[in-house]
Scaffold this motif. Structure first.
Motif, PDB file in Angstrom:
ATOM      1  N   MET A  29      18.055  61.631   6.355  1.00 40.37           N
ATOM      2  CA  MET A  29      17.449  61.486   5.019  1.00 40.37           C
ATOM      3  C   MET A  29      18.570  61.604   4.005  1.00 40.37           C
ATOM      4  O   MET A  29      19.530  62.336   4.234  1.00 40.37           O
ATOM      5  N   LYS A  30      18.436  60.930   2.891  1.00 39.25           N
ATOM      6  CA  LYS A  30      19.503  60.956   1.894  1.00 39.25           C
ATOM      7  C   LYS A  30      19.660  62.354   1.306  1.00 39.25           C
ATOM      8  O   LYS A  30      18.697  62.937   0.806  1.00 39.25           O
ATOM      9  N   MET A  31      20.868  62.875   1.380  1.00 32.71           N
ATOM     10  CA  MET A  31      21.136  64.218   0.856  1.00 32.71           C
ATOM     11  C   MET A  31      22.607  64.270   0.507  1.00 32.71           C
ATOM     12  O   MET A  31      23.388  64.995   1.116  1.00 32.71           O
ATOM     13  N   GLU A  32      22.978  63.431  -0.444  1.00 35.79           N
ATOM     14  CA  GLU A  32      24.389  63.129  -0.670  1.00 35.79           C
ATOM     15  C   GLU A  32      25.281  64.319  -0.981  1.00 35.79           C
ATOM     16  O   GLU A  32      26.477  64.284  -0.704  1.00 35.79           O
ATOM     17  N   GLN A  33      24.686  65.352  -1.588  1.00 37.85           N
ATOM     18  CA  GLN A  33      25.534  66.494  -1.949  1.00 37.85           C
ATOM     19  C   GLN A  33      26.043  67.260  -0.726  1.00 37.85           C
ATOM     20  O   GLN A  33      27.076  67.916  -0.802  1.00 37.85           O
ATOM     21  N   VAL A  34      25.294  67.206   0.357  1.00 39.58           N
ATOM     22  CA  VAL A  34      25.688  68.023   1.512  1.00 39.58           C
ATOM     23  C   VAL A  34      25.987  67.249   2.796  1.00 39.58           C
ATOM     24  O   VAL A  34      26.659  67.776   3.690  1.00 39.58           O
ATOM     25  N   CYS A  35      25.480  66.023   2.905  1.00 42.93           N
ATOM     26  CA  CYS A  35      25.694  65.272   4.152  1.00 42.93           C
ATOM     27  C   CYS A  35      26.035  63.822   3.841  1.00 42.93           C
ATOM     28  O   CYS A  35      25.649  63.291   2.810  1.00 42.93           O
ATOM     29  N   GLU A  36      26.671  63.185   4.792  1.00 42.50           N
ATOM     30  CA  GLU A  36      26.813  61.734   4.715  1.00 42.50           C
ATOM     31  C   GLU A  36      25.507  61.125   5.207  1.00 42.50           C
ATOM     32  O   GLU A  36      24.826  61.716   6.026  1.00 42.50           O
ATOM     33  N   PRO A  37      25.174  59.929   4.731  1.00 43.54           N
ATOM     34  CA  PRO A  37      24.012  59.271   5.334  1.00 43.54           C
ATOM     35  C   PRO A  37      24.370  58.834   6.746  1.00 43.54           C
ATOM     36  O   PRO A  37      25.538  58.595   7.042  1.00 43.54           O
ATOM     37  N   PHE A  38      23.373  58.736   7.623  1.00 38.45           N
ATOM     38  CA  PHE A  38      23.668  58.261   8.965  1.00 38.45           C
ATOM     39  C   PHE A  38      23.941  56.765   8.920  1.00 38.45           C
ATOM     40  O   PHE A  38      23.080  55.973   8.523  1.00 38.45           O
TER      41      PHE A  38
END
Ligand code: UDP
Length: 235
Positions: free
Chosen positions: A103-112
């Protein structure tokens, strides 16, 4: 090394260790990091899927008056919390990691992004897949199967607190018999609860072997990856 690219599935519940009053036990993170560090030192490419059951499961939602789909998203968010904790622990042990989210969570993860995930693996980074596949009504076991197929992993290693697959629950019956290996067909016919059906079918149809093993036994992860008989192989 028998397997070159591995997908390791860890349950969220296991992160609690024996102390059920906490969600994340630092001793478990420490132990997992040591096991994973030894595996990386042996030169394998490693991706990890971690569950969220220690924090929230979609199945709990309805009893709380929460819509099931909403609950599933809550469960996916729970997996990100665990993934971030694991990422920190691994980095503290000097390992290189990337957290990719369904799921989009740009502050903490890259998108798959599949190609980018493969690139990270080739560069030796441990890729942690958070937020499941990003869809309700799935589990992190299905995520493990799907991502393993997508990144062309050689095997799914399912870390549990028992040392393999038994004909009945070894925590309830002391005459339970452990299998060294099984075919997918045998596991299906015997109705052995290895993974949920979606996850199991994905592996079976794509000829992706699964090994169920005891993640809490020191040195076991490396042994299993080397192809030693330390769990149950389903192939
Ligand atoms: N989940 C989901 N879609 C996914 C992965 C997970 O909806 O692709 C939700 C689902 O509600 C699940 C929860 O996230 O109950 C936590 O994951 P799981 O129960 O698989 O964690 P584990 O049992 O491995 O700790």
């Amino acid at each position: 090394m028998k397997y070159k690219r591995i997908l390791l599935k860890l349950s969220g519940e296991a992160l609690q260790g024996s102390n059920k009053s906490v969600n994340i036990d630092p001793a478990v993170l420490e132990q997992y990091s040591e096991e994973i560090k030894a595996l990386k030192a042996a030169g394998v490419e490693l991706a990890i899927v971690i569950g969220g059951g220690n924090i929230f499961r979609g199945g709990q939602a309805e009893a709380l008056g929460i819509d099931r789909v909403q609950g599933d998203y809550m469960g996916m968010l729970a997996t990100v919390i665990n993934a971030m904790a694991l990422q920190s622990a691994l980095e503290r042990h000097g390992l290189y990691t990337r957290l990719m989210s369904g799921m989009k969570m740009e502050q903490v993860c890259e998108p798959f992004i599949r190609r980018r995930a493969i690139r990270h693996l080739e560069k030796g980074r441990i890729v942690i897949f958070g937020a499941g596949i990003g869809n309700p009504y799935f589990t992190t076991d299905s995520t493990a199967s799907l991502r393993a197929i997508e990144v062309q992993a050689d095997v799914v290693l399912k870390g549990t607190r028992v040392d393999g697959v038994y004909d009945k629950d070894p925590e309830k019956f002391n005459d339970a018999v452990r299998y060294n290996s099984l075919t997918f067909q045998e596991a299906y016919e015997k109705n052995l609860n290895i993974m949920d059906m979606t996850a199991f079918t994905l592996c079976m149809e794509n000829k992706l072997p699964i090994i169920v093993f005891d993640m809490n036994k020191k040195g076991n992860l490396l042994k299993v990856a080397q192809g030693e008989e330390a769990g149950t192989l389903i192939s």
